[in-house]
Design an enzyme around this catalytic site. Structure first.
Site, PDB file in Angstrom:
ATOM      1  CE  LYS A   1      37.270  35.913  38.250  1.00  9.26           C
ATOM      2  NZ  LYS A   1      35.911  35.572  38.610  1.00  9.26           N
TER       3      LYS A   1
ATOM      4  CB  VAL B   1      39.924  34.254  45.758  1.00  5.30           C
ATOM      5  CG1 VAL B   1      39.437  32.957  46.408  1.00  5.30           C
ATOM      6  CG2 VAL B   1      41.030  33.955  44.756  1.00  5.30           C
TER       7      VAL B   1
ATOM      8  CE  LYS C   1      36.372  33.230  41.660  1.00  6.06           C
ATOM      9  NZ  LYS C   1      34.939  32.989  41.538  1.00  6.06           N
TER      10      LYS C   1
ATOM     11  CB  THR D   1      38.495  44.531  31.671  1.00  2.00           C
ATOM     12  OG1 THR D   1      39.730  43.858  31.899  1.00  2.00           O
ATOM     13  CG2 THR D   1      38.749  46.021  31.567  1.00  2.00           C
TER      14      THR D   1
HETATM   15  N1  HSE Z   1      31.496  34.536  38.157  1.00  2.00           N
HETATM   16  C1  HSE Z   1      32.153  34.508  39.415  1.00  2.00           C
HETATM   17  C2  HSE Z   1      31.381  33.592  40.348  1.00  2.00           C
HETATM   18  C3  HSE Z   1      32.226  35.886  39.971  1.00  2.00           C
HETATM   19  O1  HSE Z   1      30.234  33.250  40.027  1.00  2.00           O
HETATM   20  O2  HSE Z   1      31.900  33.183  41.379  1.00  2.00           O
HETATM   21  C4  HSE Z   1      33.127  36.040  41.145  1.00  2.00           C
HETATM   22  O3  HSE Z   1      34.447  35.715  40.838  1.00  2.00           O
END
Ligand code: HSE
Length: 340
Positions: free
Chosen positions: A128, A155, A227, A99
């Site tokens: 995440k 990540v 991340k 989600t």
């Molecule tokens: N929105 C994130 C990105 C997706 O653009 O890196 C991957 O975590």
């Protein structure tokens, strides 16, 4: 192996498709026969079938009607289950959480993960939020229940950044981590350098399924910070919060700034950095000769500085449906191998 999938957006659907496409291969190479028994969504319906759901039918219903309501009926089907029901009442041995990420609280996914572990189910996260907010708590809960939590996709999508640090580099000490950790912003910066306006590049990143449901998290640096927090916890055992680090995104980078950098032989990149004493996410001007300056589009890269090998750099997909789904599949294979 029975699986309940929570979240059926770009990533969830790509994961189901991958399970379907790789069914024969998974059986032949890993003796793994995954069976998707539940798909739970917030607004598009939920289905549970203890005999296994038909993946092409799920995907067709989503593609044609943007809901699960047109999945063919059968006597075993249960409708409208919540994620808590899927966790406590289904036959699933593995809960896959895909989600949208809530990086502030990890919720509601975090409580679902706790409930899944307490119900003796393994957990795979593409989300995440729970891992960045409560890494230690999740791992402690998994260990107390003798179950596994895996989070490769959180990540660099399916590019094995977590597995490289935690498994492959065993025996070396990682002293620093540095990288381009957000696909959307790297895509936008690359497109802007080619002359595309910021808003068009962002819209394109959303259309292609790279951006988060709320893309503010991408462009303001919070997705990359999530991340960084996950890496800090997994690699250094550090418990960081967003407030502990400097975070800046790319919203203030203008076409003029990009041109100026170009004239000076440099390029703007959004860089995440972690050492045992601190972390940050900042746009930086790198010389074109710098390895990270040449990572374009949604590609991401991470450099682990180690005591024995020096720098080890991994380059690969950073965003996208199937790219993220692959990380979840690799976690599933690892869990299956580990418990066999
Ligand atoms: N929105 C994130 C990105 C997706 O653009 O890196 C991957 O975590």
């Amino acid at each position: 192996m029975d699986i309940a999938l929570i979240g059926f957006g770009t990533v969830g659907q790509a994961f189901a498709q991958l399970l379907h496409d790789k069914a024969e291969d998974l059986q032949a190479r890993y003796h793994l026969t995954p069976r998707l028994v539940a798909v739970i969504t917030q607004q598009r319906g939920s289905l549970y079938d203890p005999n296994g759901l038909n993946i092409p039918h799920l995907l067709t219903s989503m593609r044609d009607y943007d809901t699960l309501a047109h999945y063919p009926r059968n006597d075993n089907l249960q409708y409208g289950w919540t994620s808590q029901q899927a966790v406590t009442q289904s036959t699933a041995q593995v809960i896959v959480e895909a989600t949208p990420s809530n990086l502030a609280t990890g919720q509601p996914a975090l409580d679902v993960c706790y409930a899944a572990l307490d119900a003796k189910k393994h957990v795979i996260l593409a989300n995440k939020g729970p891992v960045s907010v409560a890494y230690n708590e999740l791992m402690a809960r998994a260990s107390a229940n003798n179950r596994l939590v895996r989070f490769e996709s959180t990540v660099m999508a399916g590019t094995p950044s977590i597995r490289l640090a935690m498994n492959t580099l065993r025996g070396s000490n990682i002293t620093a981590v540095k990288g381009i950790l957000n696909g959307t912003t790297n895509y936008i910066l690359t497109q802007m350098e080619a002359g595309m306006p910021y808003a068009d590049a962002l819209a394109e990143a959303q259309r292609l399924g790279y951006a988060e449901t709320n893309p503010d998290g991408d462009v303001l640096g919070f997705d990359a910070a999530g991340k960084v927090i996950i890496l800090a916890a997994a690699v250094f055992g550090m418990k960081l919060k967003q407030g502990d680090m400097s975070i800046k995104g790319i919203t203030e980078i203008t076409p003029q700034m990009i041109d100026e950098a170009k004239l000076a032989g440099e390029r703007w990149k959004l860089i995440g950095e972690i050492t045992p004493t601190g972390a940050s996410v900042m746009p930086k001007r790198l010389p074109i000769s710098h390895p990270l300056a040449n990572i374009g589009g949604t590609t991401n890269a991470i450099t682990y500085t180690t005591d024995v090998l020096g720098d080890v750099t991994l380059i690969g997909a950073g965003a996208g449906g199937v790219q993220t789904a692959y990380g979840m599949l690799s976690d599933l294979i690892e869990i299956h191998d580990t418990i066999r």
